[in-house]
Write a protein that holds these residues in place. Structure first.
Motif, PDB file in Angstrom:
ATOM      1  N   ILE A  25     -26.882  40.115 -27.470  1.00  9.37           N
ATOM      2  CA  ILE A  25     -26.374  39.119 -26.521  1.00  9.37           C
ATOM      3  C   ILE A  25     -27.398  38.027 -26.269  1.00  9.37           C
ATOM      4  N   PHE A  26     -28.608  38.412 -25.899  1.00  9.79           N
ATOM      5  CA  PHE A  26     -29.574  37.441 -25.384  1.00  9.79           C
ATOM      6  C   PHE A  26     -30.096  36.466 -26.442  1.00  9.79           C
ATOM      7  N   SER A  44     -19.655  41.117 -27.117  1.00  6.92           N
ATOM      8  CA  SER A  44     -20.629  42.202 -27.060  1.00  6.92           C
ATOM      9  C   SER A  44     -20.352  43.118 -25.870  1.00  6.92           C
ATOM     10  N   VAL A  45     -19.938  42.532 -24.751  1.00  7.05           N
ATOM     11  CA  VAL A  45     -19.588  43.339 -23.583  1.00  7.05           C
ATOM     12  C   VAL A  45     -18.359  44.199 -23.903  1.00  7.05           C
ATOM     13  N   VAL A  86     -21.320  29.131 -29.496  1.00  7.76           N
ATOM     14  CA  VAL A  86     -22.350  30.084 -29.939  1.00  7.76           C
ATOM     15  C   VAL A  86     -22.779  30.985 -28.784  1.00  7.76           C
ATOM     16  N   TRP A  87     -22.749  30.467 -27.587  1.00  2.23           N
ATOM     17  CA  TRP A  87     -23.276  31.119 -26.401  1.00  2.23           C
ATOM     18  C   TRP A  87     -22.284  32.100 -25.773  1.00  2.23           C
ATOM     19  N   ILE A  88     -21.079  31.627 -25.436  1.00  5.35           N
ATOM     20  CA  ILE A  88     -20.189  32.381 -24.553  1.00  5.35           C
ATOM     21  C   ILE A  88     -19.319  33.426 -25.261  1.00  5.35           C
ATOM     22  N   PRO A  89     -18.463  33.059 -26.252  1.00  4.54           N
ATOM     23  CA  PRO A  89     -17.588  34.084 -26.843  1.00  4.54           C
ATOM     24  C   PRO A  89     -18.328  35.278 -27.453  1.00  4.54           C
ATOM     25  N   PRO A  90     -19.440  35.076 -28.202  1.00  2.00           N
ATOM     26  CA  PRO A  90     -20.134  36.248 -28.737  1.00  2.00           C
ATOM     27  C   PRO A  90     -20.674  37.171 -27.654  1.00  2.00           C
ATOM     28  N   MET A 100     -15.185  34.533 -38.178  1.00  2.00           N
ATOM     29  CA  MET A 100     -15.622  35.205 -39.401  1.00  2.00           C
ATOM     30  C   MET A 100     -16.606  36.326 -39.130  1.00  2.00           C
ATOM     31  N   HIS A 101     -17.507  36.102 -38.179  1.00  2.00           N
ATOM     32  CA  HIS A 101     -18.640  37.005 -37.975  1.00  2.00           C
ATOM     33  C   HIS A 101     -18.419  37.968 -36.817  1.00  2.00           C
ATOM     34  N   HIS A 102     -17.540  37.599 -35.878  1.00  2.00           N
ATOM     35  CA  HIS A 102     -17.336  38.400 -34.687  1.00  2.00           C
ATOM     36  C   HIS A 102     -15.896  38.909 -34.580  1.00  2.00           C
ATOM     37  N   LEU A 103     -14.972  38.014 -34.260  1.00  4.67           N
ATOM     38  CA  LEU A 103     -13.620  38.446 -33.890  1.00  4.67           C
ATOM     39  C   LEU A 103     -12.905  39.206 -34.997  1.00  4.67           C
ATOM     40  N   GLY A 104     -12.806  38.617 -36.198  1.00  5.72           N
ATOM     41  CA  GLY A 104     -12.089  39.272 -37.283  1.00  5.72           C
ATOM     42  C   GLY A 104     -12.702  40.617 -37.654  1.00  5.72           C
TER      43      GLY A 104
END
Length: 304
Positions: free
Chosen positions: A218-219, A270-271, A262-266, A102-106
């Motif tokens: 990212i961080f 970002s990269v 929460v950690w890896i895909p976002p 919802m917040h990133h990929l789409g």
């Protein structure tokens, strides 16, 4: 205006039909159809798609951009209006996957397609005038400020993951709806700033600032994911309270999986966003370069 009536009537009829089936004959619904039908989500998707396809006649887009837009729309629909939503309400790590989509990929894919002009071209006149009103532009300028965009992007993630707020949001239908709408809208606003392909004059932000925005988120997300993943107690009691979908996955394992999501895909997205920003910068430099007038073409470092 008259030409808009059949489309509006058609969308209204389909909305009423889906609502009736979902409430009185839910067993008829296939897995890809709404588990808990939301007229608001359906209307938002239906009108956006209608305006998009109408607008293609006036503002054409390449096939690749069309595919990106449709995949982004389908991804948001899949996690919000299919049986996946039920699963996301009964496993924390699936809920985190839902929010990443919802917040990133789409929103990322939709913003990468850059469909805004096409959608606007397909809107009826009155709707387009409202969307282009100076007050709307003022609101958009506010949210396009880098510090505001980052604050809302990270703040909403943290807010809805704060255990007391998360618990209330999951048991309160109204707040649950607000949570989901806020994630989608905020994701679209943020990625529309970062992935804007235009130069600084039109976009209002330099490519360097867009790169900083992509990297800057990212961080904090890594830190938040790590806190959740390495917690040694169950901090999201809602899922034990409502019953986990997979009993073989205990609370701590569910939480660690969710923290990893929460950690890896976002961070990876970002990269990818940074790479897209650099590519947009290269394309803008090529477009504005004036060989022979003292301009420097990027062909020398791209090999083209």
């Amino acid at each position: 205006m008259r030409g808009d009536v059949p489309g509006v009537v058609g969308i209204a009829v389909v909305t009423c039909l889906l609502w009736t089936i979902a409430h009185y004959r839910a067993s008829w619904m296939p897995f890809w159809a709404p588990w808990d039908f939301s007229p608001l989500w359906f209307l938002a998707a239906a009108f956006t798609l209608w305006w998009f396809f109408r607008g293609l006649r006036a503002v054409p887009m390449g096939a690749g951009r069309i595919v990106l837009f449709l995949i982004g729309m389908a991804a948001i629909w899949a996690v919000l209006q299919t049986h996946f939503e039920y699963a996301a309400q009964h496993m924390f790590f699936l809920n985190r996957i839902q929010h990443v989509v919802m917040h990133h990929l789409g929103p990322f894919l939709i913003a990468l397609a850059w469909p805004w002009q096409t959608i606007a071209a397909g809107m009826p006149g009155p709707v387009r005038r409202v969307a282009s009103h100076r007050h709307m532009h003022a609101v958009m300028r506010f949210f396009r400020q880098p510090e505001i965009a980052i604050a809302f992007f990270l703040g909403l993630i943290a807010l809805w993951l704060w255990p007391p707020v998360h618990f209330v949001a999951m048991i309160n239908p109204a707040l649950y709806t607000v949570m989901n709408w806020s994630m989608v809208i905020d994701g679209l606003l943020f990625w529309a700033v970062v992935l804007d392909p235009r130069g600084a004059g039109q976009a209002g932000n330099s490519f360097a600032m867009r790169a900083v925005m992509s990297v800057g988120i990212i961080f904090p997300q890594i830190a938040l994911g790590a806190i959740i993943a390495f917690a040694d107690s169950d901090i999201y009691g809602f899922y034990a309270w409502c019953g986990r979908l997979y009993p073989g996955i205990d609370a701590i394992s569910d939480q660690r999986l969710g923290g990893g999501v929460v950690w890896i895909p976002p961070a990876m997205m970002s990269v990818v966003g940074l790479i897209c920003v650099l590519n947009n910068m290269r394309r803008e430099q090529e477009r504005t370069a004036r060989p022979g007038n003292g301009g420097v073409s990027s062909a020398g470092w791209t090999g083209r």
